[in-house]
Design a protein around this motif. Structure first.
Motif, mmCIF file in Angstrom:
data_model
loop_
_atom_site.group_PDB
_atom_site.id
_atom_site.type_symbol
_atom_site.label_atom_id
_atom_site.label_comp_id
_atom_site.label_asym_id
_atom_site.label_seq_id
_atom_site.Cartn_x
_atom_site.Cartn_y
_atom_site.Cartn_z
ATOM 1 N N CYS A 1 2.266 -10.071 -6.750
ATOM 2 C CA CYS A 1 1.568 -10.218 -5.472
ATOM 3 C C CYS A 1 0.065 -10.128 -5.683
ATOM 4 O O CYS A 1 -0.708 -10.661 -4.912
ATOM 5 C CB CYS A 1 2.044 -9.195 -4.449
ATOM 6 S SG CYS A 1 1.208 -7.601 -4.501
ATOM 7 N N GLY A 2 -0.341 -9.430 -6.720
ATOM 8 C CA GLY A 2 -1.745 -9.413 -7.096
ATOM 9 C C GLY A 2 -2.596 -8.363 -6.416
ATOM 10 O O GLY A 2 -3.768 -8.214 -6.739
ATOM 11 N N PHE A 3 -2.019 -7.610 -5.491
ATOM 12 C CA PHE A 3 -2.853 -6.697 -4.712
ATOM 13 C C PHE A 3 -3.310 -5.488 -5.522
ATOM 14 O O PHE A 3 -4.390 -4.956 -5.310
ATOM 15 C CB PHE A 3 -2.101 -6.244 -3.453
ATOM 16 C CG PHE A 3 -3.006 -5.761 -2.361
ATOM 17 C CD1 PHE A 3 -3.693 -6.673 -1.568
ATOM 18 C CD2 PHE A 3 -3.186 -4.407 -2.120
ATOM 19 C CE1 PHE A 3 -4.537 -6.240 -0.549
ATOM 20 C CE2 PHE A 3 -4.021 -3.964 -1.110
ATOM 21 C CZ PHE A 3 -4.706 -4.876 -0.321
ATOM 22 N N ARG B 1 4.046 -2.278 -7.261
ATOM 23 C CA ARG B 1 5.396 -2.275 -6.704
ATOM 24 C C ARG B 1 6.165 -3.541 -7.090
ATOM 25 O O ARG B 1 7.354 -3.635 -6.816
ATOM 26 C CB ARG B 1 5.294 -2.151 -5.183
ATOM 27 C CG ARG B 1 6.613 -1.908 -4.450
ATOM 28 C CD ARG B 1 7.322 -0.636 -4.851
ATOM 29 N NE ARG B 1 8.159 -0.133 -3.770
ATOM 30 C CZ ARG B 1 9.048 0.850 -3.923
ATOM 31 N NH1 ARG B 1 9.225 1.437 -5.100
ATOM 32 N NH2 ARG B 1 9.759 1.273 -2.899
ATOM 33 N N CYS B 2 5.476 -4.522 -7.677
ATOM 34 C CA CYS B 2 6.130 -5.809 -7.944
ATOM 35 C C CYS B 2 6.685 -5.932 -9.354
ATOM 36 O O CYS B 2 7.779 -6.435 -9.546
ATOM 37 C CB CYS B 2 5.155 -6.967 -7.768
ATOM 38 S SG CYS B 2 4.605 -7.277 -6.102
ATOM 39 N N GLN C 1 14.651 3.871 2.553
ATOM 40 C CA GLN C 1 13.735 3.535 1.461
ATOM 41 C C GLN C 1 12.606 2.698 2.044
ATOM 42 O O GLN C 1 12.835 1.773 2.823
ATOM 43 C CB GLN C 1 14.445 2.744 0.342
ATOM 44 C CG GLN C 1 13.518 2.509 -0.860
ATOM 45 C CD GLN C 1 14.111 1.625 -1.952
ATOM 46 O OE1 GLN C 1 15.067 0.877 -1.713
ATOM 47 N NE2 GLN C 1 13.542 1.688 -3.140
ATOM 48 N N GLU C 2 11.400 3.070 1.678
ATOM 49 C CA GLU C 2 10.210 2.350 2.162
ATOM 50 C C GLU C 2 9.881 1.224 1.179
ATOM 51 O O GLU C 2 9.913 1.437 -0.035
ATOM 52 C CB GLU C 2 9.046 3.350 2.270
ATOM 53 C CG GLU C 2 7.644 2.766 2.329
ATOM 54 C CD GLU C 2 7.405 1.831 3.506
ATOM 55 O OE1 GLU C 2 8.004 2.032 4.566
ATOM 56 O OE2 GLU C 2 6.614 0.882 3.337
ATOM 57 N N GLN C 3 9.548 0.053 1.726
ATOM 58 C CA GLN C 3 9.228 -1.079 0.841
ATOM 59 C C GLN C 3 8.004 -0.787 -0.010
ATOM 60 O O GLN C 3 7.951 -1.147 -1.182
ATOM 61 C CB GLN C 3 8.985 -2.354 1.676
ATOM 62 C CG GLN C 3 10.217 -2.855 2.408
ATOM 63 C CD GLN C 3 10.394 -2.213 3.781
ATOM 64 O OE1 GLN C 3 9.649 -1.314 4.164
ATOM 65 N NE2 GLN C 3 11.383 -2.678 4.517
ATOM 66 N N LEU C 4 7.004 -0.188 0.590
ATOM 67 C CA LEU C 4 5.779 0.199 -0.100
ATOM 68 C C LEU C 4 5.108 -0.935 -0.876
ATOM 69 O O LEU C 4 4.618 -0.731 -1.997
ATOM 70 C CB LEU C 4 5.985 1.410 -1.006
ATOM 71 C CG LEU C 4 4.742 2.300 -0.976
ATOM 72 C CD1 LEU C 4 4.805 3.280 0.173
ATOM 73 C CD2 LEU C 4 4.538 3.041 -2.264
ATOM 74 N N GLY D 1 2.665 -8.319 -1.486
ATOM 75 C CA GLY D 1 3.981 -7.688 -1.572
ATOM 76 C C GLY D 1 4.629 -7.619 -0.210
ATOM 77 O O GLY D 1 3.965 -7.515 0.814
ATOM 78 N N PHE E 1 8.899 -7.612 0.104
ATOM 79 C CA PHE E 1 10.212 -7.031 -0.213
ATOM 80 C C PHE E 1 11.111 -6.894 1.003
ATOM 81 O O PHE E 1 11.977 -6.021 1.053
ATOM 82 C CB PHE E 1 10.046 -5.662 -0.896
ATOM 83 C CG PHE E 1 8.986 -5.639 -1.956
ATOM 84 C CD1 PHE E 1 9.142 -6.383 -3.120
ATOM 85 C CD2 PHE E 1 7.815 -4.903 -1.789
ATOM 86 C CE1 PHE E 1 8.164 -6.405 -4.093
ATOM 87 C CE2 PHE E 1 6.830 -4.919 -2.765
ATOM 88 C CZ PHE E 1 6.999 -5.663 -3.922
ATOM 89 N N PHE F 1 15.073 -5.132 3.631
ATOM 90 C CA PHE F 1 14.504 -4.663 2.367
ATOM 91 C C PHE F 1 15.390 -5.225 1.270
ATOM 92 O O PHE F 1 16.599 -4.983 1.245
ATOM 93 C CB PHE F 1 14.465 -3.135 2.330
ATOM 94 C CG PHE F 1 13.689 -2.538 1.161
ATOM 95 C CD1 PHE F 1 13.303 -3.307 0.056
ATOM 96 C CD2 PHE F 1 13.331 -1.203 1.163
ATOM 97 C CE1 PHE F 1 12.586 -2.746 -0.999
ATOM 98 C CE2 PHE F 1 12.618 -0.636 0.118
ATOM 99 C CZ PHE F 1 12.251 -1.419 -0.973
ATOM 100 N N GLN G 1 12.020 -0.748 -8.640
ATOM 101 C CA GLN G 1 12.233 -0.325 -7.249
ATOM 102 C C GLN G 1 13.575 0.388 -7.109
ATOM 103 O O GLN G 1 13.698 1.382 -6.394
ATOM 104 C CB GLN G 1 12.241 -1.537 -6.309
ATOM 105 C CG GLN G 1 10.871 -1.982 -5.905
ATOM 106 C CD GLN G 1 10.903 -3.153 -4.940
ATOM 107 O OE1 GLN G 1 11.953 -3.700 -4.614
ATOM 108 N NE2 GLN G 1 9.733 -3.532 -4.489
#
Lengths: 159, 284, 754
Positions: A102-104, A138-139, C184-187, C240, C242, C355, C654
Motif C-alpha cells: 500500500c506504500g503508506f 500491515r501489508c 480483530q482490527e484491520q489496522l 491499506g 483489508f 476483514f 496478519q
C-alpha cells in the motif's frame, strides 16, 4: 499564539519557518513546508510512518515539538532520498523486491533503512530487524522489506 | 479547546535560566525533554495541556555520562541510544544498557531520555528497575541549590515523584557494578520489539563460592510504582544457590507482589510470572 | 523482430514484474487523501452517542456558543430516507431517535478548522435516556446456548447434507468442543479519510480512501435523494484496507457528503488512529460448537456445527460474512452427513464488518482445531488423519458441489508435509515435558477458500470490465483498463495491467490502469472476496482480446507488433475516436445454486492451502514464539509471483497477530479497550517467523488465464496451525483467540486443579 522562528536544512535546502513551538515537526514538514511524503499513521510514535532523519538519526516526527528542533538542524525526509546515491539505491531495491504494497508505511520505513545502511554497511538479519522494529507495516509481512535492505546493502556506495 | 500548539514552550539558554523560571510560579513550565511520552499524553488528552512548558532538550549541562567516585553520573537528557551504546554504561551498568535497548524503536530511543523516562513515573517505565537495583541517587536542582534523592525514595506513588515543582531532575548517580557481581534485566512484553512491559525485572547479585552475598532485585508493572523486593533480598543473603533455593525464590517473589489486571496482562499471570522472572534473573 | 506475436501466449502473466505504482510510493509521491489540497475545504467532525444504547431525546446547542461559524447536520437534514442501503435498510446515517452503540453518530459538524469543529461538538448537549445493552460475544453465546429469547438474531442460515444427527447417534466416537475468537482490527496504516465536494448540478463528488467506489454510490443515493449518476466517486491512493475500507467508507461518505451539501463547500474528514479504532468495523467475533462423529476406520461420519457471529449493532453485510463462514465451517473433508447452523446476533457495539477472509478464518479456526481433536480420538496423527479424509477431485462438498476442476488438494497438503518433514518433527514435540528449557511443537492446518462471490453472486452482479482504446499521451495510443476494482496495496493495478497487456499481445508500456472514477468506469463489482484477479482480471483479459480483434477487423489484417498496433490504433482513433469494449464474467456452464437451501455450487472454484507452524513456548513465562511457517498454496495460475508471495507473507503476518497478539475487548462504557496503537498490538519486524512458501498451480480454466483468489487465503489457516502446534508443545489445547501466555497459564492451572 506566540511563535518561534527556526532555520533548518531540509533535504539540503535552507528553510526558515515561523511557527508555534508546540507544532509537531510532522505538521511543520507537511503543512508549512508542503512535504507531504511523510505520513501520519498513529500520532503516538508507534507506527513509524512519520519517521524522518534529524541530524542523521531516525525520529518519529509526530512526537517532536518543532520548536525543539534547533537552528541549523539537518532534516531528511523521503523526498530527500533521491538526492543521495544511497537513497536511490534503496528506492530501486524496494521497487525490485516488491517491498512496497500500500506504500503508506514506506516513507518512514525507508528512512529507517537509510539510517541503518548509512552506519552499518553489511547489517546482519538481527540488525536489520532491530533497525526497523519501530516501523509497522500491515501489508508486506516485512519479508520483502528485509530482502530489499539486503539488496541495497550489497549495492551501497563505498563512501 | 486547547491543543499542543497553544502551549508556550520556552527554550532556556542555560540550566540556571531554566531554574530561575521554575522558581517563579508565573514563569514555571512543565519540563519537556524528548517529548516521547508527553507529546503523546498531550495529544491524546491523557494529560492536561499546560500553559507553559520548558524545553530541557538542548541544555548541555544535562548531557553526558561520566565516572565519579560516587558512581556513574548520567545527565538527565541522556538518550536511550546514548545509554545503550555507551561503553561505560555497558560495562558498569549492564542492566541499564540492556533496558534502554528495549525502549520503543530506534526512533524513540533517539529522543527519549533517562530523566523523561523516570519523570513520567509510569509503573511500566523501562529504566526504573535497573536504576533501583543500584541503590543510586537522583539529583534535583532548583534555584536555591541541589538535592540528592535516594532512588528508593524517588517514586512516591502512581505517576508521582518526590520532586518539587521548582526543581528539575538534572542527573542520576549510579554506583557501578561491584567486582564479583552481575546484573541482569528481563522484560516480558506484549511482543518481541517496541513492547510495553507486562512485567519486567532487574537484579544485581553477588555470589561467592556458591553462596549469595547480596541481592538487589526490582520489578516493574507489578505495583503503582517500580518496586524492590526487600523481604526476599533479606531472606536470601547467605544462602546457597541450588534448585531448592531457586524454587523458594520463585515462591517468595511471587508472594511479595500484588499486581493488577490491565489492558496488557492479568493480575494472576503477573503474580506467577514475577516469581518465574526473579528466578530466571538469578539463574546464571 | 519476431514474425508474429501470439495474442494468447502469455508474456506478462507469470512474471514477477515490479508494481506499476512502486516508484511513486518509494519516492513519497503517491497521493493519499490527506495529501491532497482541498481549496476552501472545511473539516468535519462527528458527534457521537456516549453510551452503548439509548433513546435520543434531543440535542441542545449551548446558546453561549457562536454557531454561525459552523455547520451542524442532524438526522433531520437528511434529504432522503435516513438509511445506508446495505444488505438491509436498518442502519441510519445519523441516529435519530435511538442509538445502538457507543459512538454512533448523532450529529455532524463542519468548520473552517478541525479545532473549531471539535469545540462546537463540546457545546452540543446530547439528551438521552440510557437503555440496557448487550456488549460481548460471551453474553450472546450464553443466550444462544440456553435458548434465551432475549437473543437478538440479525439473520440465520443452515446447510444440510444427509442427516447429521442420525449419523452422530450411530457414530463410533463423538468429539465435541467449542471455539471462540474476538474482534480483530484491520489496522491499515492509513486511517480512514474522505472528502466530499458539492458539484454544480446539485450532486456531490466524493474522493479518498476506499475499496468499493460503487458501494458509496448505491448505498447513499437514497439518503442523499440523488440519482446514482449525481454521486461521483473517485479513489485516491489507499494505504491499506483489508476489508476495513469495504463498507465503512460509505458511512464516512454519508457524513462528508451531508456536511458538504449543507455547507456548500468541500468537507474533509480524516480519522486519527484513536477514532479509527473506536468507530470503524472489525472482524466478527465468533463462537462455534463442533460435534463430529467418527467411524471405526478413521473416516468422518458426521459434522454438526453451530456458528455464531457477533454482528454488532446493525446487520450491514454480516449475513454474507456468516454465509461465507458456514460454507467453510465443514469444508475440506469427506463427509456425507453435515449440518451447519449459522447465525448473527446483535450486540451494542460498532457493527462488525469485512476483514480479509470474511468469515472463513473464523470458521477454519474452529474446524482445523477440531480436526486435530478428531485425529487424536481416531488414534491417528494430525497429518495421517487429514491425508485420509481431505477432499480431492470428484468429491462432494457440504453443499453438494462436486469438485470437478482445479483442485489443489491433496497436493498442497502433501507438499507442505514433505517440505517441513512433518512426520519427523512431530515426534520431537515436547508436549509440556517438565524440566525442558524450551517446548517445541509443530501443527498443521488444511483449507480451501471459495474464490469470488458465493453461489450465483457473480452472475447476479453482472460484473464487467472495459478496455478503452485511447491516447495514453499525445501520439501514443494504448489500452486503458476501466474497472471499478481498486488498488489498496494488493497490486491490482499491476496484475490487471499484466492481463490487459497479454490480452492485447502488447508491451506493458501500451497499457494503463488508472484509479477508478465512477464517472469513467463500468461497475466491475467491489474489490472484495478474492475476486479481482480471477473475475475482473479475466474480464480485462477478455476485453483486451476483443479490443485487439476489433482493431484487426478495422485494419483487415492481424496486428503482429507494437509498431503495427501504434499505426492501426492511431488510424482508428483519428477516424473514430475512442473505442470501448466490454467483457462480462460468465459462471462455468452448469453452475447451480439455491440461495434458500444453500445447495449447489457454492463457489465457481476454490483456492487451496496448507499451513504448518512450528512454535517454541518458554516454560518459564509461557511466552509463545512462532519460529517457522511452511505453506503451499494453489491459487491457480500465478499472475505475478512476487506480488502473490507478498500477499501471502503479509496475510500470514496478519494471521500471526490474530493468533497470538491482537486482543481487543469492550470496556465498561461499551467502547473498544485497545483503542490506540500502543495497546492494540500487531507484529513488528522482530516478531515474524521464517516463512517457507510455495505454489502449486491448478489453473481455473473457466476464467482465462486461470487465476483463482489469493487475497484472503493467507488469513485462513494459520491460527489453528499455531493452536495445534501449541498443543504439541505444551499439552494444552487452546480454544480461544488470541492465544496469550495469560490464557495458557490460566488453562494450565485449571488442568492442574483437575
Amino acid at each position: 499564539m506566540s511563535t518561534v522562528k527556526r532555520t533548518w536544512v531540509v533535504n539540503g535546502e535552507r528553510w526558515t519557518v515561523d511557527l508555534p513551538p508546540g507544532r509537531r515537526l510532522l505538521d511543520a514538514l507537511r503543512n508549512d513546508l508542503g512535504l507531504k511524503g511523510t505520513k501520519e499513521g498513529c500520532g503516538e510514535g508507534e507506527c513509524g510512518a512519520c519517521t524522518v532523519l534529524l541530524n542523521g538519526e531516525p525520529v518519529t516526527s509526530c512526537l517532536i515539538a518543532a520548536g525543539q528542533v534547533p537552528d541549523g538542524a539537518e532534516i531528511m525526509t523521503v523526498e530527500g532520498l533521491e538526492k543521495t546515491e544511497g537513497g536511490r539505491i534503496l528506492q530501486e531495491a524496494y521497487i525490485e523486491r516488491g517491498a512496497a504494497q500500500c506504500g503508506f508505511c514506506i516513507p518512514g520505513m525507508i528512512m529507517s533503512s537509510f539510517a541503518l545502511l548509512s552506519k552499518t554497511r553489511t547489517p546482519d538479519d538481527a540488525e536489520i530487524r532491530e533497525a526497523h522494529a519501530g516501523n509497522i507495516c500491515r501489508c508486506t509481512g516485512y519479508e520483502k522489506i528485509i530482502e530489499a535492505v539486503k539488496l541495497a546493502a550489497n549495492r551501497w556506495p563505498e563512501k | 479547546m486547547r491543543t499542543v500548539e497553544d502551549i508556550e514552550i520556552r527554550f532556556p539558554g542555560s540550566l540556571a535560566e531554566a531554574l530561575a523560571w521554575q522558581a517563579d510560579e508565573k514563569t514555571r513550565g512543565r519540563p519537556l525533554a524528548g517529548g516521547t511520552d508527553l507529546m503523546v499524553q498531550w495529544e491524546s488528552g491523557v494529560a492536561a495541556i499546560p500553559e507553559r512548558a520548558v524545553s530541557l532538550w538542548g541544555l548541555k549541562e544535562l548531557k553526558g555520562i561520566r565516572e565519579t567516585p560516587r558512581g556513574i553520573e548520567i545527565g538527565a537528557m541522556t538518550t536511550h541510544t546514548e545509554l545503550r551504546s555507551s561503553p561505560l554504561v555497558r560495562e558498569k551498568l549492564p542492566a541499564l544498557a540492556a533496558a534502554a535497548a528495549t525502549v520503543g524503536g530506534r526512533q524513540i530511543q533517539n529522543r527519549g531520555t533517562i530523566a523523561g523516562n523516570v519523570a513520567n513515573a509510569s509503573p511500566a517505565g523501562d529504566l526504573a528497575p535497573t536504576l533501583l537495583i543500584t541503590d543510586g541517587l537522583a539529583t534535583a536542582a532548583s534555584a536555591s541549590g541541589r538535592r540528592d534523592i535516594p532512588l528508593a525514595k524517588l517514586f512516591t506513588g502512581y505517576r508521582k515523584l518526590d520532586v518539587r515543582a521548582d526543581e528539575l531532575l538534572v542527573s542520576f548517580t549510579l554506583p557501578a557494578l561491584p567486582a564479583g557481581a552481575r546484573e541482569k534485566f528481563h522484560k516480558i512484553g506484549t511482543r518481541a520489539a517496541q513492547a510495553i512491559s507486562k512485567v519486567m525485572g532487574a537484579c544485581r547479585v553477588r555470589v561467592q563460592n556458591g553462596t549469595i552475598v547480596s541481592l538487589a532485585v526490582s520489578l516493574g508493572s507489578v505495583a503503582p510504582v517500580p518496586v524492590r523486593l526487600p523481604e526476599l533480598e533479606q531472606w536470601i543473603a547467605g544462602r546457597r544457590v541450588d534448585l531448592n533455593l531457586l524454587e523458594e525464590v520463585e515462591r517468595r517473589a511471587s508472594a511479595e507482589v500484588h499486581p493488577i489486571d490491565d489492558i496488557r496482562s492479568t493480575a494472576t499471570y503477573r503474580k506467577w510470572v514475577s516469581g518465574r522472572l526473579v528466578r530466571a534473573l538469578l539463574e546464571a | 523482430m519476431p514474425a508474429t506475436v501470439q495474442t494468447r501466449d502469455p508474456r506478462w502473466v507469470g512474471q514477477g514484474i515490479p508494481r506499476v505504482d512502486a516508484e511513486d510510493k518509494v519516492r513519497g509521491r503517491a497521493q493519499y487523501v490527506d495529501d491532497l489540497l482541498v481549496p476552501n475545504g472545511w473539516h468535519g467532525h462527528v458527534v457521537r452517542a456516549p453510551v452503548p444504547h439509548g433513546l435520543l431525546r434531543g440535542l441542545t446547542p449551548d446558546p453561549a456558543f457562536d454557531w454561525s461559524r459552523v455547520v451542524v447536520v442532524t438526522a433531520k437534514d437528511i434529504p432522503g430516507p435516513n438509511c445506508i442501503v446495505s444488505h438491509d435498510r436498518s442502519m441510519p446515517v445519523i441516529a435519530s431517535d435511538e442509538f445502538l452503540y457507543a459512538g454512533e453518530p448523532v450529529a455532524l459538524i463542519a468548520a473552517p478548522t478541525l479545532r473549531l469543529a471539535r469545540e462546537a461538538a463540546e457545546h452540543l448537549r446530547i439528551d438521552f435516556e440510557e437503555r440496557p445493552a448487550i456488549l460481548t460475544l460471551h453474553e450472546v453465546a450464553d443466550q444462544f446456548k440456553h435458548n434465551d429469547p432475549a437473543l437478538v438474531k440479525l439473520c440465520g442460515q443452515t446447510i444440510r447434507k444427509g442427516d447429521a444427527e442420525a449419523a452422530l447417534a450411530r457414530a463410533h466416537k463423538v468429539v465435541e468442543a467449542e471455539y471462540t475468537a474476538g474482534h480483530q482490527e484491520q489496522l491499515y496504516i492509513e486511517p480512514q479519510g474522505l472528502v466530499a465536494e458539492p458539484t454544480g448540478d446539485g450532486g456531490v463528488f466524493i474522493y479518498g480512501s476506499m475499496q468499493c467506489p460503487y458501494f458509496i454510490v448505491h448505498e447513499l443515493c437514497e439518503a442523499l435523494a440523488l440519482p446514482p449518476e449525481k454521486i461521483r466517486v473517485k479513489q485516491a491512493a489507499v494505504g491499506g484496507a483489508f476489508g476495513g475500507k469495504e463498507e465503512f467508507p460509505t458511512w464516512l461518505a454519508g457524513y462528508v457528503a451531508l456536511l458538504a451539501l449543507k455547507a456548500k463547500r468541500p468537507v474533509k474528514i480524516v480519522y486519527d488512529r484513536h477514532q479509527d479504532i473506536l468507530y470503524t468495523t472489525k472482524r466478527h467475533p465468533v463462537w462455534s460448537r463442533y460435534r463430529t462423529g467418527l467411524n471405526r476406520d478413521g473416516t468422518i461420519a458426521a459434522i454438526a456445527v453451530d456458528f455464531l457471529l457477533d454482528g454488532g449493532a446493525y446487520l450491514t453485510l454480516s449475513d454474507v460474512v456468516m454465509y461465507r463462514g458456514i460454507l467453510h465451517a465443514a469444508m475440506g473433508y469427506r463427509c456425507d452427513h453435515v449440518f451447519v447452523n449459522g447465525l448473527v446476533a446483535r450486540t451494542n457495539t460498532v457493527p462488525s464488518g469485512a476483514f480479509r477472509g470474511f468469515g472463513a478464518p473464523q470458521a477454519i479456526w474452529g474446524l482445523e482445531s477440531h480436526v486435530d481433536a478428531m485425529a487424536a480420538a481416531a488414534g491417528m496423527t494430525p497429518h495421517e488423519f487429514r491425508l485420509k479424509n481431505c477432499l480431492v477431485q470428484g468429491d462432494t462438498t457440504p453443499t453438494g458441489q462436486v469438485l470437478k476442476w482445479s483442485v489443489g488438494s491433496p497436493a498442497v497438503l502433501e507438499k507442505s508435509l514433505e517440505r517441513c518433514r512433518f512426520d519427523e518433527q512431530w515426534k520431537k514435540c515436547s508436549r509440556g515435558k517438565p524440566g525442558a528449557k524450551s517446548w517445541y511443537g509443530i501443527g498443521v492446518s488444511f483449507f480451501a477458500h471459495g474464490a469470488a462471490f458465493t453461489g450465483d453472486g457473480e452472475a447476479r452482479i453482472k460484473a464487467r470490465a472495459a478496455m478503452d482504446l485511447d491516447w495514453l499521451a499525445p501520439g501514443r495510443p494504448g489500452g486503458i483498463v476501466r474497472v471499478s476494482s481498486t488498488e489498496m496495496g494488493q497490486g491490482a493495478l499491476t496484475v490487471l495491467s499484466q492481463l490487459a497487456a497479454d490480452g492485447l499481445g502488447l508491451d506493458l508500456s501500451r497499457v494503463s490502469c488508472p484509479f477508478p472514477d465512477t464517472a469513467l468506469v463500468p461497475n466491475s463489482g467491489p474489490t472484495v472476496a478474492s475476486r479481482t484477479t480471477m473475475v475482473v482480471g479475466s474480464c480485462v483479459y477478455g476485453a483486451a482480446g476483443k479490443l485487439k480483434k476489433a482493431l484487426e477487423q478495422f485494419a483487415g489484417k492481424p496486428i503482429a507488433s507494437g509498431k503495427e498496433f501504434d499505426e492501426i490504433a492511431s488510424a482508428y482513433l483519428n477516424k473514430h475516436g475512442r473505442l470501448r469494449v466490454e467483457h462480462l464474467f460468465v459462471l462455468p456452464p452448469g453452475t447451480q445454486w439455491d440461495q434458500k437451501t444453500f445447495r449447489g455450487d457454492s463457489y465457481p472454484g476454490y483456492s487451496w492451502g496448507c499451513n504448518v507452524a512450528e512454535v517454541e513456548v518458554d516454560p518459564r513465562t509461557l511466552g509463545i514464539r512462532v519460529k517457522k511457517i511452511t505453506a503451499f498454496y494453489d491459487i491457480g495460475k500465478v499472475v505475478n509471483p512476487v506480488l502473490a508471495k507478498g500477499q501471502i507473507e503479509g496475510g500470514l503476518v496478519q494471521a500471526l497477530g490474530y493468533s497470538v497478539m491482537e486482543k481487543i475487548g469492550i470496556d465498561r462504557k461499551g467502547r473498544f479497550d485497545a483503542s490506540r496503537m500502543q495497546t492494540y498490538i500487531i507484529p513488528t519486524m522482530q516478531d515474524i517467523p521464517e516463512m517457507d512458501l510455495d505454489f502449486v498451480e491448478f489453473p481455473f480454466d473457466h476464467a482465462p488465464p486461470g487465476a483463482k483468489g489469493v487475497g484472503e487465503l493467507p488469513m485462513d489457516g494459520l491460527a489453528p496451525a499455531i493452536a495445534n502446534a501449541i498443543e504439541a508443545a505444551t499439552g494444552l489445547r487452546m480454544r480461544d483467540l488470541p492465544i496469550t501466555p495469560e490464557k495458557l497459564y490460566e488453562h494450565s492451572q485449571k488442568n492442574l486443579g483437575r
